[in-house]
Design a protein around this motif. Structure first.
Motif, PDB file in Angstrom:
ATOM      1  N   HIS A  49       0.863  -1.188   0.000  1.00 40.73           N
ATOM      2  CA  HIS A  49       0.000   0.000   0.000  1.00 40.73           C
ATOM      3  C   HIS A  49       0.892   1.229   0.000  1.00 40.73           C
ATOM      4  O   HIS A  49       1.879   1.297   0.730  1.00 40.73           O
ATOM      5  CB  HIS A  49      -0.892  -0.009   1.244  1.00 40.73           C
ATOM      6  CG  HIS A  49      -1.614   1.292   1.446  1.00 40.73           C
ATOM      7  ND1 HIS A  49      -2.452   1.835   0.489  1.00 40.73           N
ATOM      8  CD2 HIS A  49      -1.617   2.171   2.484  1.00 40.73           C
ATOM      9  CE1 HIS A  49      -2.936   2.984   0.946  1.00 40.73           C
ATOM     10  NE2 HIS A  49      -2.452   3.215   2.140  1.00 40.73           N
ATOM     11  N   HIS A  53       0.989   4.539   1.120  1.00 42.03           N
ATOM     12  CA  HIS A  53       0.272   5.371   2.083  1.00 42.03           C
ATOM     13  C   HIS A  53       0.500   6.855   1.793  1.00 42.03           C
ATOM     14  O   HIS A  53       1.626   7.341   1.849  1.00 42.03           O
ATOM     15  CB  HIS A  53       0.750   5.013   3.498  1.00 42.03           C
ATOM     16  CG  HIS A  53       0.056   5.752   4.583  1.00 42.03           C
ATOM     17  ND1 HIS A  53      -0.498   5.126   5.682  1.00 42.03           N
ATOM     18  CD2 HIS A  53      -0.184   7.067   4.752  1.00 42.03           C
ATOM     19  CE1 HIS A  53      -1.051   6.032   6.467  1.00 42.03           C
ATOM     20  NE2 HIS A  53      -0.862   7.225   5.929  1.00 42.03           N
ATOM     21  N   GLY A  54      -0.590   7.539   1.502  1.00 36.87           N
ATOM     22  CA  GLY A  54      -0.512   8.966   1.180  1.00 36.87           C
ATOM     23  C   GLY A  54      -0.670   9.244  -0.297  1.00 36.87           C
ATOM     24  O   GLY A  54      -1.059  10.339  -0.684  1.00 36.87           O
ATOM     25  N   HIS A  82      -6.904   6.915   9.749  1.00 37.82           N
ATOM     26  CA  HIS A  82      -6.314   7.095   8.416  1.00 37.82           C
ATOM     27  C   HIS A  82      -7.353   6.834   7.333  1.00 37.82           C
ATOM     28  O   HIS A  82      -8.163   5.918   7.451  1.00 37.82           O
ATOM     29  CB  HIS A  82      -5.128   6.135   8.247  1.00 37.82           C
ATOM     30  CG  HIS A  82      -4.601   6.060   6.842  1.00 37.82           C
ATOM     31  ND1 HIS A  82      -4.236   7.185   6.125  1.00 37.82           N
ATOM     32  CD2 HIS A  82      -4.380   5.004   6.017  1.00 37.82           C
ATOM     33  CE1 HIS A  82      -3.810   6.801   4.917  1.00 37.82           C
ATOM     34  NE2 HIS A  82      -3.891   5.494   4.826  1.00 37.82           N
ATOM     35  N   HIS A 137      -7.714   6.299   3.060  1.00 39.87           N
ATOM     36  CA  HIS A 137      -7.105   6.124   1.734  1.00 39.87           C
ATOM     37  C   HIS A 137      -7.870   6.966   0.710  1.00 39.87           C
ATOM     38  O   HIS A 137      -9.073   7.158   0.843  1.00 39.87           O
ATOM     39  CB  HIS A 137      -7.243   4.680   1.234  1.00 39.87           C
ATOM     40  CG  HIS A 137      -6.485   3.645   1.981  1.00 39.87           C
ATOM     41  ND1 HIS A 137      -6.026   2.493   1.364  1.00 39.87           N
ATOM     42  CD2 HIS A 137      -6.108   3.541   3.271  1.00 39.87           C
ATOM     43  CE1 HIS A 137      -5.414   1.730   2.257  1.00 39.87           C
ATOM     44  NE2 HIS A 137      -5.456   2.327   3.425  1.00 39.87           N
TER      45      HIS A 137
END
Ligand code: C2O
Ligand code: CU
Ligand code: CU
Length: 503
Positions: free
Chosen positions: A124, A126-127, A401, A403
């Motif tokens: 993944h 992330h960000g 968080h 996505h």
């Protein structure tokens, strides 16, 4: 001075050999005596400002540009130099942390991942705001020995992102055993600022860890969150870095499964905070302390131009020295023109259409539900601003968080009761402590399937995770549990929809 109480917690006594231990103890004693000679009372503060030297050079990850040519990335068991000894764990391309990817906005990265683990995995990013097929979600794994290509169109402002595995039930162990890497996006706006670069820009992955007697990284899943016994900076324990008298730009990630760091400098100097998860802040902010939860990033300038001795980046919660910045012998003084007072422009999200509430319950649920990998829980229309409200009944902190988009933090009520400077601008992870209610505005520009979850990885693996869909933009969105539906202007997002994070 009482020797045992003056030993730093970060000495990692368990894994130091006896000679190293004695060396460290001697250094501590010398520092203590010097302080005692100069002051009638040796206070705790004296010890804080004169930590003993760290032992091992900070390792910097290999740098790759996956947009210049496609790169291969293999998560697999590996050995690595943990500082003065060989440790074992899981690495990407035999590196802990994995290679540092740097790319320019407007390019496309192509990364061929081969799973060298015994279990399924994903990667993944992330960000990064990328299509579902490349988002590395738990429903979309790579089997052991299998491979797949992630295609990452980069349409995003300059920012420090990262990558890690995201397989259901296994994220906590795979990350704790070493699988983490950084992913930097650069753009013209940032380059024009003249920020410290080259040797003066240091990307550093901070985390806690534990090892067994053979120096193998260990992991034990505790539903309340896994905490390691000491700190690693770029996979290095008790790390130091030789510096000139210069301004350094530190790009910091907390990749811990569950630990929240309280960052401070040992000389009590301020950080100049210039960015966070989603890139640059509108303007620099000076602060002496930064709370950095799991998955959060900060971009800070540290001014060492008038340093006469080492400055340590510390975790004030544990007393650990994360990195010692040690003046190289004959350190030269490097001029710095100053940080521009305007770094970027952040377009505030406005015109929210509806509100959704997410309660992070127990250690495994959102809104009373366990993660359902097959059925997305709700649909968000693309290009419409929504207010998302995060609350919890306890078991925090929960690093929340999302996505597929960055958000702007609007308020925190209860608990710490404020939005901190490092929570301005664009974020993709925000800390929700017990007693707190955090409200954010968010807008998705990409249709597809995305996720919201707690980034305390044991909560995530336990089921505190939800998949949702981003569907077509529509003025008459299907019924949602809407508390308020302000009739925002149609197409309010159009001016910035072509560039994620508002550009
Ligand atoms: Cu860093 Cu869904 O994760
Ligand atoms: Cu993510
Ligand atoms: Cu949580």
């Amino acid at each position: 001075m009482d020797l045992p109480s003056s030993l730093p917690d970060d000495a990692d006594r368990g894994s130091l050999d006896r000679r190293q231990f004695l060396r460290l103890a001697a250094a501590t004693t010398a520092v203590g005596s010097a302080a005692a000679a100069g002051a009638a009372v040796v206070s705790a503060a004296t010890r804080v400002t004169t930590p003993p030297p760290n032992l091992y050079p900070l390792r910097l990850a290999p740098v790759l540009d996956p947009t210049a040519s496609r790169v291969s990335l293999t998560p697999a068991p590996t050995t690595f130099d943990i500082g003065g000894a060989t440790a074992s764990g899981l690495g990407f391309n035999s590196s802990v942390p994995g290679p540092l990817f740097t790319v320019a906005d407007g390019t496309t990265a192509t990364i061929d991942v081969t799973n060298g683990l015994a279990d399924p995995t994903t990667v993944h990013w992330h960000g990064l705001v990328v299509p579902t097929a490349s988002d590395g979600q738990p429903h979309d794994t790579i089997a052991a020995r299998g491979s797949r290509t992630y295609t990452l169109p980069i349409d995003q402002r300059a920012s420090l992102n990262w990558y890690h595995p995201h397989p259901h039930l296994k994220t906590g162990s795979q990350v704790a055993l070493g699988l983490t890497g950084l992913f930097i996006i650069r753009d013209a706006e940032e380059s024009a600022l003249g920020l410290p670069s080259g040797a003066y820009e240091l990307p550093i992955v901070l985390r806690d860890y534990s090892v067994d007697k053979k120096l193998a990284l260990t992991y034990s899943s505790k539903s309340a969150g896994y905490l390691g016994t000491a700190a690693l900076a770029n996979g290095t324990r008790s790390a130091f870095h030789l510096v000139n008298k210069a301004v350094y730009r530190l790009r910091l990630l907390n990749s811990s499964n569950a630990r929240v760091f309280t960052l401070r400098l040992s000389n009590s100097a301020s950080f100049t905070l210039i960015g966070n998860d989603g890139g640059l802040l509108a303007s620099p902010v000076s602060t002496t302390e930064i709370t950095l939860g799991p998955a959060e990033r900060v971009d800070v300038l540290v001014d060492l131009r008038s340093a006469t001795q080492s400055v340590h980046l510390r975790d004030a919660s544990t007393g650990w020295s994360l990195v010692e910045f040690r003046l190289r012998s004959g350190a030269s003084t490097i001029a710095y023109p100053g940080t521009p007072s305007t770094l970027s422009s952040i377009t505030a999200l406005t015109g929210e259409r509806r509100t959704r509430t997410f309660t992070f319950d127990g250690m495994t649920q959102i809104n009373g539900m366990l993660f359902d990998m097959t059925t997305p829980a709700f649909t968000v229309p693309r290009a419409e601003v929504e207010r998302w409200v995060f609350t919890t009944g306890g078991n925090g902190p929960h690093p929340v968080h999302v996505h597929g988009a960055s958000f702007q933090v609007q308020s925190r009520t209860g608990g710490r009761g404020t939005v901190f400077p490092w929570e301005r601008g664009w974020k993709d992870t925000v800390l929700l402590n017990d007693g707190e209610r955090v409200e954010v505005l968010i807008r998705f520009d990409l249709e597809g399937r995305f996720m919201i979850h707690c980034h305390k990885l044991e909560h995530e693996d336990g089921g505190m995770m939800m998949a949702f869909l981003v569907g077509p933009s529509t003025a008459t969105a299907t019924a949602t549990p809407s508390a308020s539906s302000a009739p925002g202007p149609t197409g309010a997002a159009s001016s910035t929809a072509s560039h994620h994070h508002g550009g």
